[in-house]
Scaffold this motif. Structure first.
Motif, mmCIF file in Angstrom:
data_model
loop_
_atom_site.group_PDB
_atom_site.id
_atom_site.type_symbol
_atom_site.label_atom_id
_atom_site.label_comp_id
_atom_site.label_asym_id
_atom_site.label_seq_id
_atom_site.Cartn_x
_atom_site.Cartn_y
_atom_site.Cartn_z
ATOM 1 N N UNK A 1 1.030 -1.269 -0.100
ATOM 2 C CA UNK A 1 0.190 -0.141 -0.134
ATOM 3 C C UNK A 1 0.688 1.108 -0.194
ATOM 4 N N UNK A 2 2.507 1.514 0.778
ATOM 5 C CA UNK A 2 3.025 2.084 0.094
ATOM 6 C C UNK A 2 3.735 2.571 -0.999
ATOM 7 N N UNK B 1 4.273 -0.772 -15.982
ATOM 8 C CA UNK B 1 4.366 -1.011 -14.823
ATOM 9 C C UNK B 1 6.274 -1.712 -13.875
ATOM 10 N N UNK B 2 6.580 -1.852 -14.784
ATOM 11 C CA UNK B 2 8.153 -2.514 -14.085
ATOM 12 C C UNK B 2 8.892 -1.602 -14.673
ATOM 13 N N UNK B 3 8.655 -0.892 -15.565
ATOM 14 C CA UNK B 3 9.733 0.504 -15.925
ATOM 15 C C UNK B 3 9.561 1.818 -15.129
ATOM 16 N N UNK B 4 8.699 1.968 -14.405
ATOM 17 C CA UNK B 4 7.912 3.076 -13.893
ATOM 18 C C UNK B 4 7.415 2.758 -12.174
ATOM 19 N N UNK B 5 7.612 2.097 -12.026
ATOM 20 C CA UNK B 5 7.383 0.671 -10.661
ATOM 21 C C UNK B 5 8.695 2.070 -9.869
ATOM 22 N N UNK B 6 8.406 2.494 -8.705
ATOM 23 C CA UNK B 6 10.028 2.739 -7.871
ATOM 24 C C UNK B 6 10.514 2.237 -7.484
ATOM 25 N N UNK B 7 12.185 1.008 -7.252
ATOM 26 C CA UNK B 7 12.494 0.025 -7.244
ATOM 27 C C UNK B 7 12.814 0.168 -5.695
ATOM 28 N N UNK B 8 13.313 1.684 -5.476
ATOM 29 C CA UNK B 8 13.092 1.331 -3.600
ATOM 30 C C UNK B 8 12.401 1.037 -2.582
ATOM 31 N N UNK C 1 9.298 -0.216 -3.422
ATOM 32 C CA UNK C 1 8.582 -1.615 -4.390
ATOM 33 C C UNK C 1 9.621 -2.861 -3.039
ATOM 34 N N UNK C 2 11.030 -2.318 -3.085
ATOM 35 C CA UNK C 2 11.975 -3.400 -2.484
ATOM 36 C C UNK C 2 12.040 -3.407 -0.752
ATOM 37 N N UNK C 3 11.170 -2.255 -0.185
ATOM 38 C CA UNK C 3 11.521 -2.115 1.083
ATOM 39 C C UNK C 3 9.788 -2.800 1.243
ATOM 40 N N UNK C 4 8.397 -2.062 0.512
ATOM 41 C CA UNK C 4 7.787 -3.342 0.819
ATOM 42 C C UNK C 4 7.519 -4.699 0.061
ATOM 43 N N UNK D 1 -1.400 6.280 -14.957
ATOM 44 C CA UNK D 1 -2.193 7.577 -14.879
ATOM 45 C C UNK D 1 -3.628 7.055 -13.818
ATOM 46 N N UNK D 2 -4.724 7.831 -13.750
ATOM 47 C CA UNK D 2 -5.242 7.589 -12.848
ATOM 48 C C UNK D 2 -6.662 6.669 -13.362
ATOM 49 N N UNK D 3 -6.666 6.543 -15.211
ATOM 50 C CA UNK D 3 -7.842 6.226 -15.353
ATOM 51 C C UNK D 3 -7.482 4.213 -15.761
ATOM 52 N N UNK D 4 -6.673 3.356 -14.743
ATOM 53 C CA UNK D 4 -5.820 2.612 -14.955
ATOM 54 C C UNK D 4 -6.450 2.034 -14.487
ATOM 55 N N UNK D 5 -6.738 0.268 -15.518
ATOM 56 C CA UNK D 5 -7.446 -0.883 -14.956
ATOM 57 C C UNK D 5 -7.597 -1.701 -13.673
ATOM 58 N N UNK D 6 -6.328 -1.941 -13.865
ATOM 59 C CA UNK D 6 -5.904 -2.702 -12.321
ATOM 60 C C UNK D 6 -5.756 -1.777 -11.771
ATOM 61 N N UNK D 7 -6.122 -2.599 -10.269
ATOM 62 C CA UNK D 7 -5.302 -2.060 -9.701
ATOM 63 C C UNK D 7 -3.870 -2.075 -9.090
ATOM 64 N N UNK D 8 -2.800 -1.197 -8.322
ATOM 65 C CA UNK D 8 -1.050 -1.079 -8.324
ATOM 66 C C UNK D 8 -1.028 -2.533 -7.452
ATOM 67 N N UNK D 9 -2.590 -3.298 -6.804
ATOM 68 C CA UNK D 9 -1.665 -4.322 -5.817
ATOM 69 C C UNK D 9 -2.247 -5.275 -6.063
#
Length: 102
Positions: A5-6, A69-76, A78-81, A12-20
């Motif tokens: 969740x963090x 998603x893999x290109x845009x996701x903050x690796x740090x 994500x790594x902590x989570x 974009x706000x109109x993404x079809x699938x939830x990030x989680x």
């Protein structure tokens, strides 16, 4: 999903699938040997019935969705989570009676 969740959603706000949900799909696929966006998409499509016990989605995300998603996701972030998730999973598997976690 609460572990992730963090993690900021870079889409974009109109993404079809939830990030989680996408993260759950990628982790499950990875545990089954998938290693790239195309394999994640195929897994999400072929294992929809099994994944529906964890998440709800109408159509499987495309490989482009996972790749972006893999290109845009903050690796740090994500790594902590993921580290928190993995530690909790390890604790739960130690506490589960033998044979409880496949």
């Amino acid at each position: 999903e609460s572990y992730f969740g963090a993690v900021p959603d870079p889409r974009a706000p109109n993404a079809t699938h939830r990030l989680g949900d996408l993260i759950v799909m990628m982790i499950a696929a990875s545990l089954c040997g998938a290693s790239n966006a195309t394999e994640f998409a195929l897994f999400a499509q072929e294992r929809k019935q099994a994944l529906s016990r964890l998440i709800d989605y109408d159509a499987a995300p495309s490989h482009d969705t996972f790749s972006r998603l893999l290109r845009l996701l903050d690796p740090e972030a994500f790594g902590r989570a993921f580290a928190a998730f993995a530690a909790a999973f390890a604790r739960a598997s130690r506490e589960t009676p033998r044979g409880g976690v496949a």
